[in-house]
Design a protein around this motif. Structure first.
Motif, short mmCIF file in Angstrom:
data_model
loop_
_atom_site.label_atom_id
_atom_site.label_comp_id
_atom_site.label_asym_id
_atom_site.label_seq_id
_atom_site.Cartn_x
_atom_site.Cartn_y
_atom_site.Cartn_z
N PHE A 68 0.71 -1.11 0.06
CA PHE A 68 0.07 -0.20 -0.08
C PHE A 68 0.90 1.11 -0.03
O PHE A 68 1.82 1.28 0.77
CB PHE A 68 -0.95 -0.06 0.96
N VAL A 69 0.32 2.05 -1.08
CA VAL A 69 1.27 3.10 -0.63
C VAL A 69 -0.57 4.71 -0.70
O VAL A 69 -1.15 4.37 -1.78
CB VAL A 69 1.66 3.49 -2.22
N ALA A 70 -0.09 5.07 0.06
CA ALA A 70 -1.24 5.79 0.79
C ALA A 70 -0.85 7.28 1.24
O ALA A 70 0.41 7.71 1.28
CB ALA A 70 -0.97 5.94 2.79
N MET A 71 -1.51 9.15 0.42
CA MET A 71 -1.37 9.32 0.37
C MET A 71 -2.14 10.28 1.53
O MET A 71 -2.64 9.90 2.23
CB MET A 71 -2.33 10.53 -1.29
N ALA A 72 -1.09 11.20 1.79
CA ALA A 72 -1.18 11.88 3.17
C ALA A 72 -0.76 12.89 3.14
O ALA A 72 -0.01 13.85 2.66
CB ALA A 72 -0.92 11.25 4.24
N SER A 73 -1.81 13.82 3.20
CA SER A 73 -1.90 15.48 3.22
C SER A 73 -0.76 15.74 5.16
O SER A 73 -0.52 14.53 5.98
CB SER A 73 -2.93 15.92 3.80
N GLY A 74 -0.35 17.50 5.00
CA GLY A 74 0.50 17.52 6.08
C GLY A 74 -0.11 17.17 7.60
O GLY A 74 0.36 17.05 8.18
N GLN A 75 -1.68 17.41 7.16
CA GLN A 75 -2.32 17.90 8.72
C GLN A 75 -2.20 16.01 9.49
O GLN A 75 -1.87 16.22 10.35
CB GLN A 75 -3.79 17.95 8.43
N ASP A 76 -2.60 15.32 7.86
CA ASP A 76 -2.22 14.06 8.96
C ASP A 76 -0.90 13.31 8.96
O ASP A 76 -0.93 12.06 9.91
CB ASP A 76 -2.69 12.95 7.89
N LEU A 77 0.42 12.93 8.32
CA LEU A 77 1.02 12.83 8.64
C LEU A 77 1.66 13.69 10.41
O LEU A 77 2.10 13.54 10.96
CB LEU A 77 2.20 13.86 7.94
N ASP A 78 0.97 14.99 10.63
CA ASP A 78 1.84 15.70 11.36
C ASP A 78 0.78 15.24 12.29
O ASP A 78 1.01 14.79 13.88
CB ASP A 78 0.98 16.86 11.43
N VAL A 90 4.36 6.03 2.36
CA VAL A 90 3.49 7.27 2.42
C VAL A 90 4.03 8.52 1.22
O VAL A 90 5.14 8.79 1.37
CB VAL A 90 3.57 7.74 3.40
N VAL A 91 2.80 9.27 0.22
CA VAL A 91 3.56 10.15 -0.39
C VAL A 91 2.80 11.24 0.64
O VAL A 91 1.60 11.88 0.41
CB VAL A 91 3.47 9.82 -1.16
N GLU A 92 3.47 12.44 0.52
CA GLU A 92 3.24 13.74 0.96
C GLU A 92 2.31 14.58 -0.36
O GLU A 92 3.16 14.57 -1.38
CB GLU A 92 4.08 14.53 1.98
N VAL A 93 1.21 15.08 0.62
CA VAL A 93 0.77 15.64 -0.64
C VAL A 93 0.12 17.55 -0.13
O VAL A 93 0.69 17.04 1.08
CB VAL A 93 -0.52 14.50 -1.90
N PRO A 94 0.08 18.22 -0.94
CA PRO A 94 -0.61 19.57 -0.37
C PRO A 94 -1.32 19.00 0.62
O PRO A 94 -2.50 18.31 0.78
CB PRO A 94 -0.97 20.32 -1.36
N SER A 95 -1.54 20.49 1.97
CA SER A 95 -2.75 20.45 2.73
C SER A 95 -3.41 20.88 2.33
O SER A 95 -3.23 21.41 1.47
CB SER A 95 -2.32 21.22 3.98
N GLY A 96 -4.39 21.38 3.24
CA GLY A 96 -5.74 22.04 2.92
C GLY A 96 -7.13 21.42 2.54
O GLY A 96 -7.13 20.25 3.10
N SER A 97 -7.56 22.36 1.99
CA SER A 97 -8.66 21.34 1.33
C SER A 97 -8.83 20.36 0.45
O SER A 97 -7.49 20.29 -0.27
CB SER A 97 -9.88 22.55 0.31
N ASN A 98 -10.01 19.53 0.65
CA ASN A 98 -9.34 18.24 0.19
C ASN A 98 -9.11 18.52 -1.71
O ASN A 98 -8.93 17.40 -2.56
CB ASN A 98 -10.86 17.11 0.02
N LYS A 99 -9.81 19.33 -2.36
CA LYS A 99 -9.36 19.75 -3.65
C LYS A 99 -7.86 19.93 -3.86
O LYS A 99 -7.54 19.76 -5.05
CB LYS A 99 -10.26 21.28 -4.00
N TYR A 102 -7.28 14.51 -1.33
CA TYR A 102 -7.50 13.18 -1.79
C TYR A 102 -8.65 13.84 -2.87
O TYR A 102 -9.36 13.05 -3.44
CB TYR A 102 -8.18 12.66 -0.81
N ALA A 103 -8.77 14.57 -2.78
CA ALA A 103 -10.23 15.23 -4.28
C ALA A 103 -9.73 16.28 -5.08
O ALA A 103 -10.28 15.80 -6.42
CB ALA A 103 -11.30 16.06 -3.46
N ASN A 104 -8.27 16.15 -5.69
CA ASN A 104 -7.44 16.45 -6.84
C ASN A 104 -7.05 15.03 -7.91
O ASN A 104 -5.68 14.51 -7.39
CB ASN A 104 -6.45 17.11 -6.33
N VAL A 105 -8.16 15.05 -8.87
CA VAL A 105 -7.94 13.88 -9.89
C VAL A 105 -6.37 13.91 -10.68
O VAL A 105 -5.59 13.09 -10.14
CB VAL A 105 -8.66 14.08 -10.77
#
Length: 290
Positions: A68-78, A90-99, A102-105
């Motif tokens: 499993f490779v999981a996307m994780a925002s900064g908030q989830d990592l913190d 784990v692959v860090e992705v931008p924080s903030g709104s899900n757009k 996790y909602a960024n296609v």
């Protein structure tokens, strides 16, 4: 928190890969899945990995047969979220709104390509209902664990979803489009119900409402084909009430005067469900329709 973002993925054992291939072939498949991108967070991601590891152990004899490779925002990592600790990478992705994450296609597809995963699991919410995601992944030969883009587009509309259900021989209650079916191949290819069938299923005027109601019998429910959350659902006990409700439903949905209207159907709320169970004509209805 342990930083695992750069940890290399340990490939599944040759034995586990062979068992996976045998399992897939035995069930009529042709593309074994070994590495999955979890494009979600929280409970959805946690449950997915726990369940799939249990499957891998029970069926393949190795809980690590799936990676499993999981996307994780900064908030989830913190927060050192549970799903972060369960993932192999784990692959860090931008924080903030899900757009942003996790909602960024586009981001999900990019991560899937860079991590060379076999499949993407979108969970629920976020990007799980965006047909652009399965479409984009298909172009890159990455499996989307969910429906293809065509049916997903069609299911986004209440009339189209009901026609698809009838095509799949799902028991349906009487409504203005009951009995109408379509060619599934057309839906998969175009993502839409043929216009002539769609038009036949809906009602666009008070006169069409009355005619359909007289055919299926009162009481009936009237619902616009667009406008979510149950807003605009109206029950009518007779023709006079139906005419009045048609105008009200029209006015409640923005832009509805310029749109076709959805069918009305019996048993569309909890009150109607109770009525259905005590009326012989609707005794076969197992649950509410909306």
């Amino acid at each position: 928190m342990i930083d695992r973002k750069k940890r290399p993925i340990e490939p599944a054992s040759q034995q586990a890969r062979a068992r996976m291939r045998e399992y897939v072939e035995a069930h009529g498949g042709s593309s074994p899945i070994h590495t999955i991108l979890i494009a979600n967070n929280g409970m959805a991601a946690t449950k997915a990995m726990l369940s799939l590891r249990e499957f891998a152990f029970d069926v393949l004899g190795d809980a690590k047969a799936l990676t499993f490779v999981a996307m994780a925002s900064g908030q989830d990592l913190d927060a050192n979220a549970e799903f972060v600790r369960l993932a192999d990478r784990v692959v860090e992705v931008p924080s903030g709104s899900n757009k942003n994450n996790y909602a960024n296609v586009e981001l999900i597809i990019d991560v899937a390509e860079r991590e060379a995963v076999d499949a993407v699991w979108p969970g629920w919410g976020h990007a799980s209902e965006y047909p652009e995601l399965p479409d984009g992944l298909a172009k890159r030969n990455i499996t989307f664990i969910g429906p293809s883009g065509g049916p997903m587009r069609a299911l986004g509309d209440k009339i189209a979803a009901s026609i698809l259900a009838q095509t799949a021989r799902v028991s349906s209650i009487p409504w203005s489009g009951d009995g109408i079916t379509c060619d599934p191949k057309v839906v998969i290819e175009t993502g839409a119900i043929p216009p002539e069938l769609f038009r036949k299923a809906m009602v666009t005027s008070e006169e069409e409402c009355i005619a359909a109601a007289e055919r299926i019998g009162y009481p009936v429910m009237l619902k616009a084909s667009e406008g979510g959350g149950g807003k605009g659902i109206r029950m009518s006990k007779d023709a006079a009430e139906l005419r009045n409700n048609f105008v009200q439903v029209t006015n409640e949905v923005p832009g509805a005067r310029r749109r076709p209207f959805r069918r009305h159907r019996r048993g569309a709320c909890s009150q109607q469900q109770t009525h259905a169970r005590t009326t012989r004509r609707l005794a076969h209805v197992p649950h509410a329709a909306l």
